[in-house]
Design a protein around this motif. Sequence first.
Motif, PDB file in Angstrom:
ATOM      1  N   ASN A 110      26.574 -16.187 -46.584  1.00  0.00           N
ATOM      2  CA  ASN A 110      26.001 -16.745 -47.806  1.00  0.00           C
ATOM      3  C   ASN A 110      25.995 -15.778 -48.980  1.00  0.00           C
ATOM      4  N   LEU A 111      26.247 -14.477 -48.725  1.00  0.00           N
ATOM      5  CA  LEU A 111      25.909 -13.511 -49.774  1.00  0.00           C
ATOM      6  C   LEU A 111      26.989 -12.513 -50.181  1.00  0.00           C
ATOM      7  N   VAL A 163      26.311 -18.127 -51.883  1.00  0.00           N
ATOM      8  CA  VAL A 163      26.078 -19.502 -51.437  1.00  0.00           C
ATOM      9  C   VAL A 163      25.663 -20.414 -52.594  1.00  0.00           C
ATOM     10  N   ILE A 200      13.413 -14.198 -50.654  1.00  0.00           N
ATOM     11  CA  ILE A 200      14.290 -15.298 -50.207  1.00  0.00           C
ATOM     12  C   ILE A 200      13.700 -15.949 -48.959  1.00  0.00           C
ATOM     13  N   ASP A 237      16.900 -11.264 -40.298  1.00  0.00           N
ATOM     14  CA  ASP A 237      17.753 -12.462 -40.433  1.00  0.00           C
ATOM     15  C   ASP A 237      18.556 -12.630 -39.134  1.00  0.00           C
ATOM     16  N   HIS A 255      19.738 -14.544 -36.888  1.00  0.00           N
ATOM     17  CA  HIS A 255      20.231 -15.825 -36.386  1.00  0.00           C
ATOM     18  C   HIS A 255      21.554 -15.590 -35.658  1.00  0.00           C
ATOM     19  N   PHE A 268      18.373  -7.993 -44.721  1.00  0.00           N
ATOM     20  CA  PHE A 268      17.005  -8.479 -44.911  1.00  0.00           C
ATOM     21  C   PHE A 268      15.975  -7.572 -44.221  1.00  0.00           C
ATOM     22  N   ARG A 281      13.667 -25.182 -41.703  1.00  0.00           N
ATOM     23  CA  ARG A 281      14.406 -24.713 -42.884  1.00  0.00           C
ATOM     24  C   ARG A 281      15.926 -24.896 -42.733  1.00  0.00           C
ATOM     25  N   ARG A 282      16.451 -24.626 -41.534  1.00  0.00           N
ATOM     26  CA  ARG A 282      17.901 -24.765 -41.329  1.00  0.00           C
ATOM     27  C   ARG A 282      18.329 -26.229 -41.276  1.00  0.00           C
TER      28      ARG A 282
HETATM   29  C1  SR1 Z   1      20.430 -17.334 -50.540  1.00  0.00           C
HETATM   30  S1  SR1 Z   1      20.563 -16.637 -48.992  1.00  0.00           S
HETATM   31  C2  SR1 Z   1      20.383 -17.918 -47.857  1.00  0.00           C
HETATM   32  C3  SR1 Z   1      20.252 -17.432 -46.467  1.00  0.00           C
HETATM   33  O1  SR1 Z   1      21.385 -16.691 -46.056  1.00  0.00           O
HETATM   34  C4  SR1 Z   1      20.982 -15.580 -45.274  1.00  0.00           C
HETATM   35  O2  SR1 Z   1      21.729 -15.451 -44.120  1.00  0.00           O
HETATM   36  C5  SR1 Z   1      19.519 -15.784 -44.983  1.00  0.00           C
HETATM   37  O3  SR1 Z   1      19.312 -16.530 -43.807  1.00  0.00           O
HETATM   38  C6  SR1 Z   1      19.080 -16.515 -46.179  1.00  0.00           C
HETATM   39  O4  SR1 Z   1      17.863 -17.192 -46.014  1.00  0.00           O
END
Ligand code: SR1
Length: 395
Positions: A42-43, A69, A176, A233, A235, A253, A338-339
């Motif tokens: 995402n980043l 993202v 975040i 983070d 996951h 994170f 959230r996911r």
């Molecule tokens: C805007 S970032 C969205 C998500 O990507 C990262 O892996 C984190 O889980 C974060 O919450």
Amino acid sequence: MTHSKQSVYEPLTESGAVALAARLGLFPEGTPFICQEIGDGNLNLVFHVFDPQTKKGVIIKQALPYAKVVGESWPLTLKRAVIESNALRTFADYVPQYVPKVYYSDESLAITVMEDLSHLQIARKGFIAGKTYPLLSQHIGEFIAKTLFYTSDFGMNQQQKKQLQQNFINPELCKITEDLVFTDPFFDHETNNFEEELRRDVEALWNDDALHLEVAKLKRKFLTEADALIHGDLHTGSIFASDTETKVIDPEFAFYGPFGFDIGQFFANLLLNALSRSEHEPLLAHIEKTWNVFTHTFAALWEQHNVEPYAKTEGLLQDVRQQTLIDAVGFAGCEIIRRTIGLAHVADLDGIEDQPTRIHAKQLALQLGRQLILHRQTIHEVQQIRSLFFQTFAA
Ligand code: SR1
Ligand code: MG
């Protein structure tokens, strides 16, 4: 290992990544590098630079000054690259076998050059493809136990811990998580993202006062409890795996947070995969084994290396263990919700092609997340997560 502060930030191109790889002296002069941008997170930008003949390579990761993202409208600190490389180096002090080696970092370019893990697969992708990763829970249980114990007030001189903590003050990335995991999904917020068929289920969460109270308590823990250096983070997209190896990546994170958070995020993402398929057992078994490995490893370290004068006090380890499980279950519930309806979904659920099946799996995810949050105080043994999982299906 080099750490440079000299350069001026600009996003790397593929040719820039090749030039950097050549300059680091990790490969013979004249290596005919191939470079591919492989970042699917995402980043960040992620380049795989390798020699096509020997297949040897490096990963060059660069933070962008915004969240990829969403786009440039969401500016994001470049300091997360330093947090990430420092976290990888700190974790390597305790569990070098479970993190990529860091070869080089450049703070002003927000670049980290690290070990090439392209012989492994992102665990989320592997699980979606039906892989089971027999050693994953052994490795992740050890990773979590050792990193948490040794960076906590039980495993480290308590003054040194406070000094280490200063290197991991990470307000923007914590925000975040505070927003996307603990707040936005529980209100009608613009970052949320869900199919219209889920609206009734989602609005029920927005109007659930009992749920709000429990999520608020969990958010407070995330905001205030500085037990240990956590990944932040963890996951299944932050883990590379094979049948024999496991590497934890992406700790941008990282910060000093509650013991239960990484465990909860890992459990949540295993449960999300379990919800997406008919064969649940390998995922539920991973949850139980992770917890058992974690508690045994943590207890052994506690016994042998505890620096806290109260370590031998009857009941203290049991209290830490019990509270960590309760918190992990609650954090897992927030992450599952959230996911499913917030920003940054997971392919485990979104990838279900048949629409009614996908919607049903997401409804179950919302119910399971809610149950985990509301009933976490009744969870005394990890096997009770399995029971809640099957109760969700039966309801
Ligand atoms: C805007 S970032 C969205 C998500 O990507 C990262 O892996 C984190 O889980 C974060 O919450
Ligand atoms: Mg990440």
